[in-house]
Design a protein around this motif. Structure first.
Motif, short mmCIF file in Angstrom:
data_model
loop_
_atom_site.label_atom_id
_atom_site.label_comp_id
_atom_site.label_asym_id
_atom_site.label_seq_id
_atom_site.Cartn_x
_atom_site.Cartn_y
_atom_site.Cartn_z
N SER A 270 0.82 -1.21 0.00
CA SER A 270 0.00 0.00 0.00
C SER A 270 0.85 1.26 0.00
CB SER A 270 -0.90 0.03 1.23
OG SER A 270 -0.13 0.21 2.40
N HIS A 271 0.19 2.34 -0.30
CA HIS A 271 0.76 3.67 -0.10
C HIS A 271 0.75 3.93 1.41
CE1 HIS A 271 -0.60 3.88 -4.29
NE2 HIS A 271 0.38 4.76 -4.45
N ALA B 257 -1.22 -0.92 4.65
CA ALA B 257 -1.14 -2.38 4.66
C ALA B 257 -0.77 -2.90 6.04
CB ALA B 257 -0.13 -2.87 3.62
N LYS B 258 0.18 -2.24 6.68
CA LYS B 258 0.60 -2.67 8.02
C LYS B 258 -0.53 -2.46 9.03
CE LYS B 258 5.48 -1.97 7.14
NZ LYS B 258 6.72 -1.29 7.52
N ALA B 259 -1.23 -1.34 8.91
CA ALA B 259 -2.34 -1.06 9.82
C ALA B 259 -3.49 -2.04 9.57
CB ALA B 259 -2.81 0.38 9.65
N ALA B 260 -3.77 -2.37 8.31
CA ALA B 260 -4.83 -3.33 8.00
C ALA B 260 -4.50 -4.70 8.59
CB ALA B 260 -5.03 -3.43 6.49
N LEU B 261 -3.24 -5.10 8.48
CA LEU B 261 -2.84 -6.38 9.07
C LEU B 261 -3.01 -6.35 10.59
CD1 LEU B 261 -1.72 -9.23 8.92
CD2 LEU B 261 0.59 -8.24 8.88
N GLY B 262 -2.60 -5.26 11.22
CA GLY B 262 -2.77 -5.14 12.66
C GLY B 262 -4.23 -5.21 13.07
N LYS C 212 0.85 -15.76 10.48
CA LYS C 212 2.17 -16.02 9.90
C LYS C 212 2.02 -16.03 8.38
CE LYS C 212 1.79 -21.00 9.94
NZ LYS C 212 2.50 -22.23 9.96
N ASP C 213 3.12 -15.98 7.71
CA ASP C 213 3.15 -16.01 6.24
C ASP C 213 2.39 -14.84 5.62
OD1 ASP C 213 4.76 -18.28 6.26
OD2 ASP C 213 3.03 -19.62 6.27
N VAL C 214 2.50 -13.66 6.25
CA VAL C 214 1.93 -12.43 5.70
C VAL C 214 3.02 -11.36 5.76
CG1 VAL C 214 0.14 -10.67 5.89
CG2 VAL C 214 -0.36 -13.02 6.58
N HIS C 215 3.23 -10.69 4.64
CA HIS C 215 4.16 -9.57 4.57
C HIS C 215 3.37 -8.31 4.25
CE1 HIS C 215 8.13 -11.72 4.39
NE2 HIS C 215 7.31 -12.72 4.09
N ALA C 216 3.46 -7.30 5.10
CA ALA C 216 2.80 -6.01 4.86
C ALA C 216 3.87 -5.00 4.47
CB ALA C 216 2.06 -5.56 6.11
N GLY D 240 -7.70 -3.11 -4.36
CA GLY D 240 -8.86 -2.86 -3.51
C GLY D 240 -8.71 -3.46 -2.13
N LEU D 241 -7.49 -3.50 -1.63
CA LEU D 241 -7.24 -4.02 -0.28
C LEU D 241 -8.21 -3.38 0.71
CD1 LEU D 241 -5.62 -5.40 2.00
CD2 LEU D 241 -3.98 -3.51 1.84
N ASN D 242 -8.94 -4.23 1.42
CA ASN D 242 -9.81 -3.74 2.49
C ASN D 242 -9.87 -4.78 3.59
OD1 ASN D 242 -12.15 -5.52 2.09
ND2 ASN D 242 -12.58 -4.32 0.26
N LEU D 243 -10.33 -4.37 4.75
CA LEU D 243 -10.33 -5.23 5.91
C LEU D 243 -11.22 -6.46 5.77
CD1 LEU D 243 -8.92 -5.44 8.61
CD2 LEU D 243 -10.71 -4.03 9.61
N PRO D 244 -12.44 -6.35 5.23
CA PRO D 244 -13.26 -7.57 5.09
C PRO D 244 -12.60 -8.64 4.22
CG PRO D 244 -14.65 -5.63 4.86
CD PRO D 244 -13.22 -5.14 4.88
N ILE D 245 -12.01 -8.23 3.11
CA ILE D 245 -11.35 -9.22 2.25
C ILE D 245 -10.13 -9.82 2.95
CG2 ILE D 245 -9.99 -9.49 0.12
CD1 ILE D 245 -11.97 -7.59 -1.23
N LEU D 246 -9.34 -8.97 3.60
CA LEU D 246 -8.15 -9.47 4.29
C LEU D 246 -8.53 -10.47 5.38
CD1 LEU D 246 -5.16 -9.57 4.86
CD2 LEU D 246 -5.41 -7.45 6.20
N ILE D 247 -9.50 -10.12 6.21
CA ILE D 247 -9.91 -11.04 7.28
C ILE D 247 -10.41 -12.34 6.69
CG2 ILE D 247 -11.63 -11.42 9.10
CD1 ILE D 247 -11.40 -8.36 9.65
N ASP D 248 -11.22 -12.27 5.66
CA ASP D 248 -11.74 -13.49 5.04
C ASP D 248 -10.61 -14.36 4.51
OD1 ASP D 248 -14.34 -14.87 4.14
OD2 ASP D 248 -13.04 -14.90 2.37
N LEU D 249 -9.64 -13.75 3.84
CA LEU D 249 -8.51 -14.54 3.32
C LEU D 249 -7.70 -15.16 4.46
CD1 LEU D 249 -7.18 -12.47 0.30
CD2 LEU D 249 -8.22 -14.75 0.25
#
Length: 141
Positions: free
Chosen positions: A9-10, A14-19, A29-33, A93-102
């Motif tokens: 992300s800009h 990305a780091k905040a979304a992961l947090g 694990k196995d996630v790079h932000a 289109g990174l967003n929190l719902p998609i990230l959590i679901d994945l």
């Protein structure tokens, strides 16, 4: 089947979304932000994406990259890596719902990923519709 995820992300989005996702899904694990910051060039970010891909592809069956904006520098860094033969599945289109679901669906096959993400994406935005209660009614949400 194991899935690695690259978030790009800009700024620190990305780091905040992961947090935020880890607050709901637990430590991951196995996630790079990766963050494109003012002190980094597109080439710098591309190298970070390539390094993240090398790390994840060494132990994961599938690598998914999620970028914030179509056509932005994070998108371009991921696209360049894909053009160089890095076999990852990319989305914008990174967003929190998609990230959590994945994060909660990491056993999904490579063939199912695109359809699954698109389905979640369609549900990830919806209007909030509320109706004011009469003065004598309590409001329960």
């Amino acid at each position: 089947m194991s899935t690695g995820i690259i978030l790009a992300s800009h700024g620190e989005f990305a780091k905040a979304a992961l947090g935020s996702a880890e607050m709901l899904a637990g430590e991951q694990k196995d996630v790079h932000a990766l963050a494109l910051t003012t002190d980094k060039s597109l080439d710098d970010l591309e190298k970070e994406v390539a390094d993240a891909y090398a790390d994840l592809s060494s132990r994961c069956d599938v690598v998914i990259a999620l970028c914030d904006i179509y056509g932005g520098s994070p998108f371009n860094a991921v696209s360049r890596c894909m053009l160089k033969g890095m076999n990852m599945i990319g989305f914008t289109g990174l967003n929190l719902p998609i990230l959590i679901d994945l994060l909660l669906s990491r056993e999904i096959s490579a063939e199912e990923v695109k359809e699954h993400v698109m389905s979640v994406h369609q549900q990830s935005i919806s209007p909030i519709e509320v109706q004011l209660a009469d003065d004598d009614e309590d409001i329960d949400l």
